[in-house]
Design a protein around this motif. Sequence first.
Motif, mmCIF file in Angstrom:
data_model
loop_
_atom_site.group_PDB
_atom_site.id
_atom_site.type_symbol
_atom_site.label_atom_id
_atom_site.label_comp_id
_atom_site.label_asym_id
_atom_site.label_seq_id
_atom_site.Cartn_x
_atom_site.Cartn_y
_atom_site.Cartn_z
ATOM 1 N N PHE A 263 26.359 33.392 47.900
ATOM 2 C CA PHE A 263 25.895 34.784 47.602
ATOM 3 C C PHE A 263 26.011 34.918 46.201
ATOM 4 O O PHE A 263 26.803 35.978 45.661
ATOM 5 C CB PHE A 263 26.522 35.882 48.316
ATOM 6 C CG PHE A 263 26.539 35.830 49.880
ATOM 7 C CD1 PHE A 263 25.128 35.987 50.577
ATOM 8 C CD2 PHE A 263 27.473 35.200 50.522
ATOM 9 C CE1 PHE A 263 25.128 35.892 51.815
ATOM 10 C CE2 PHE A 263 27.301 35.100 51.797
ATOM 11 C CZ PHE A 263 26.359 35.378 52.713
ATOM 12 N N PRO A 264 25.048 34.230 45.257
ATOM 13 C CA PRO A 264 25.459 34.290 43.702
ATOM 14 C C PRO A 264 25.139 35.735 43.275
ATOM 15 O O PRO A 264 25.584 35.775 42.056
ATOM 16 C CB PRO A 264 24.596 33.279 43.089
ATOM 17 C CG PRO A 264 23.521 33.121 44.194
ATOM 18 C CD PRO A 264 24.010 33.410 45.567
ATOM 19 N N LYS A 265 24.404 36.493 43.643
ATOM 20 C CA LYS A 265 24.128 37.902 43.204
ATOM 21 C C LYS A 265 24.630 38.943 43.715
ATOM 22 O O LYS A 265 24.403 40.248 43.699
ATOM 23 C CB LYS A 265 22.414 38.000 43.131
ATOM 24 C CG LYS A 265 21.833 37.156 42.434
ATOM 25 C CD LYS A 265 20.218 37.249 42.398
ATOM 26 C CE LYS A 265 19.620 36.265 41.529
ATOM 27 N NZ LYS A 265 18.168 36.471 41.728
ATOM 28 N N THR A 266 25.606 38.914 44.688
ATOM 29 C CA THR A 266 26.000 39.866 45.752
ATOM 30 C C THR A 266 27.426 40.401 44.840
ATOM 31 O O THR A 266 28.301 39.586 44.490
ATOM 32 C CB THR A 266 26.265 39.303 46.994
ATOM 33 O OG1 THR A 266 25.141 38.904 47.702
ATOM 34 C CG2 THR A 266 27.068 40.272 47.790
ATOM 35 N N VAL A 267 27.657 41.541 45.195
ATOM 36 C CA VAL A 267 28.814 42.279 44.722
ATOM 37 C C VAL A 267 30.118 41.847 45.700
ATOM 38 O O VAL A 267 29.839 41.899 47.006
ATOM 39 C CB VAL A 267 28.728 43.830 44.843
ATOM 40 C CG1 VAL A 267 30.170 44.318 44.414
ATOM 41 C CG2 VAL A 267 27.615 44.452 43.789
ATOM 42 N N ILE A 268 31.157 41.126 44.964
ATOM 43 C CA ILE A 268 32.274 40.897 45.764
ATOM 44 C C ILE A 268 33.174 41.856 45.888
ATOM 45 O O ILE A 268 34.075 42.155 44.638
ATOM 46 C CB ILE A 268 32.674 39.546 45.249
ATOM 47 C CG1 ILE A 268 31.607 38.648 44.969
ATOM 48 C CG2 ILE A 268 33.881 38.992 46.015
ATOM 49 C CD1 ILE A 268 32.050 37.285 44.172
ATOM 50 N N GLU A 269 33.581 42.462 46.876
ATOM 51 C CA GLU A 269 34.561 43.938 47.045
ATOM 52 C C GLU A 269 35.845 43.210 47.324
ATOM 53 O O GLU A 269 36.064 42.572 48.306
ATOM 54 C CB GLU A 269 33.875 44.735 47.933
ATOM 55 C CG GLU A 269 34.847 45.806 47.910
ATOM 56 C CD GLU A 269 34.054 46.953 48.822
ATOM 57 O OE1 GLU A 269 34.753 47.421 49.652
ATOM 58 O OE2 GLU A 269 33.027 47.358 48.559
ATOM 59 N N ASP A 270 36.787 43.856 46.462
ATOM 60 C CA ASP A 270 38.245 43.588 47.226
ATOM 61 C C ASP A 270 38.902 42.432 47.371
ATOM 62 O O ASP A 270 39.408 42.102 48.423
ATOM 63 C CB ASP A 270 38.850 44.812 48.355
ATOM 64 C CG ASP A 270 39.015 45.970 47.939
ATOM 65 O OD1 ASP A 270 38.877 46.538 46.552
ATOM 66 O OD2 ASP A 270 38.988 46.911 48.651
ATOM 67 N N PRO A 271 38.692 41.280 46.462
ATOM 68 C CA PRO A 271 39.244 40.185 46.758
ATOM 69 C C PRO A 271 40.618 40.101 46.301
ATOM 70 O O PRO A 271 41.027 40.953 45.264
ATOM 71 C CB PRO A 271 38.503 39.164 45.734
ATOM 72 C CG PRO A 271 38.097 40.227 44.593
ATOM 73 C CD PRO A 271 37.525 41.446 45.107
ATOM 74 N N ASP A 272 41.410 39.301 46.912
ATOM 75 C CA ASP A 272 42.875 39.005 46.351
ATOM 76 C C ASP A 272 42.747 38.254 45.337
ATOM 77 O O ASP A 272 42.677 37.044 45.432
ATOM 78 C CB ASP A 272 43.619 38.502 47.415
ATOM 79 C CG ASP A 272 45.026 38.368 47.208
ATOM 80 O OD1 ASP A 272 45.509 39.024 46.224
ATOM 81 O OD2 ASP A 272 45.697 37.663 48.194
ATOM 82 N N VAL A 273 43.399 38.551 44.057
ATOM 83 C CA VAL A 273 43.484 37.982 42.829
ATOM 84 C C VAL A 273 44.651 37.029 43.039
ATOM 85 O O VAL A 273 45.493 37.643 42.397
ATOM 86 C CB VAL A 273 43.198 38.657 41.618
ATOM 87 C CG1 VAL A 273 42.938 37.742 40.333
ATOM 88 C CG2 VAL A 273 41.775 39.747 41.806
#
Length: 350
Positions: A216-226
């Motif tokens: 999903f190259p244009k999708t917003v990525i929410e709340d990843p664990d960095v």
Amino acid sequence: MSLYDAVADLPLTIEREERAQRRSDTTSGFERVTTEVSLVGDEAVGRGEDVTYEVEAHEALATLELGAFDLAGEWTFGEFSDHLAEIDLFPEAAPGREHARHYRRWAYESAALDLALRQADTDLGEVLDRDPDPVRFVVSTRLGDPPTPERVESLLADDPAREFKLDPTPEWTGDLVTALADTDAVRVVDLKGFYQGTDVDVPTDPELYELVVDAFPKTVIEDPDVAPETREILESEADRIAFDYPVTGVESLRELPIDPGWCNVKPSRFGSVESLLETVEYCEQEGIQLYGGGQFELGVGRDQIQILASLLYADAPNDVAPREFNDPDRAPPFPESPLPAASLSGFGWD
């Protein structure tokens, strides 16, 4: 004048408080319980919604004497907010999760703001000098166990233009991800990397992160664990990373492990109207894009998150879909995006 300054000096008269509990099954497989708070004064009523998730907290609030919080009197909205900051809104028992303190304070603050606006014979858009616009929304939905694309496909059959917010899990396969990506309808993926000890926890899985980021190259990525094992995957994607769960105000945004390109605004997470509006202005100044989020609101709270989206970030992938999408007894057709702009009254629709 700041957005908060525009509402802080509104006169507010409160004569009494009322409460009503709401219950509904959800498409996520649990019964949602909330409490609608009403503040009454000068023949006007302002409403808010406590979206605390623990049912026991709502049951305890229902037994608490009306008037226990000493809310009656003549205030400005800012004075009332300061009063709420000084009192314990959970005198019956401490909440299981500290977020709940913000959720309950938001219920009373939003009710007071609604009442103050109605007593002034105005509305939130007028006071903030923002016009309501049609609200673009995405549909947040579960994909079943085991997960399949069927729910997404059925909703697209009802409306081919529909957009989605989905929660990837380690059970997502390459074939499922390919099928979802082929729809070109997924606008937000929520990795839930900050949840701990909840029913929606998702363990940090670098392989899942890489699969989702690539598909999903244009999708917003929410709340990843960095985390150390995911940082390399995420750092180059900072402009489309969003945070939700840890965001409760401006300072929490400054403390994030990555400077995000997006922020999910869930009003109840902020607790106070001041913190919410300060954060909106901070994000606008820093170039952080905003979109709205919800908490399975059953009543006026859903209207209010849609109103804030309409006034402040209407064309974003807002997770504020109408309540029909969370009702397991509803079937297509469903409302289409965008929601039409509507007239406002107080902190509600006219």
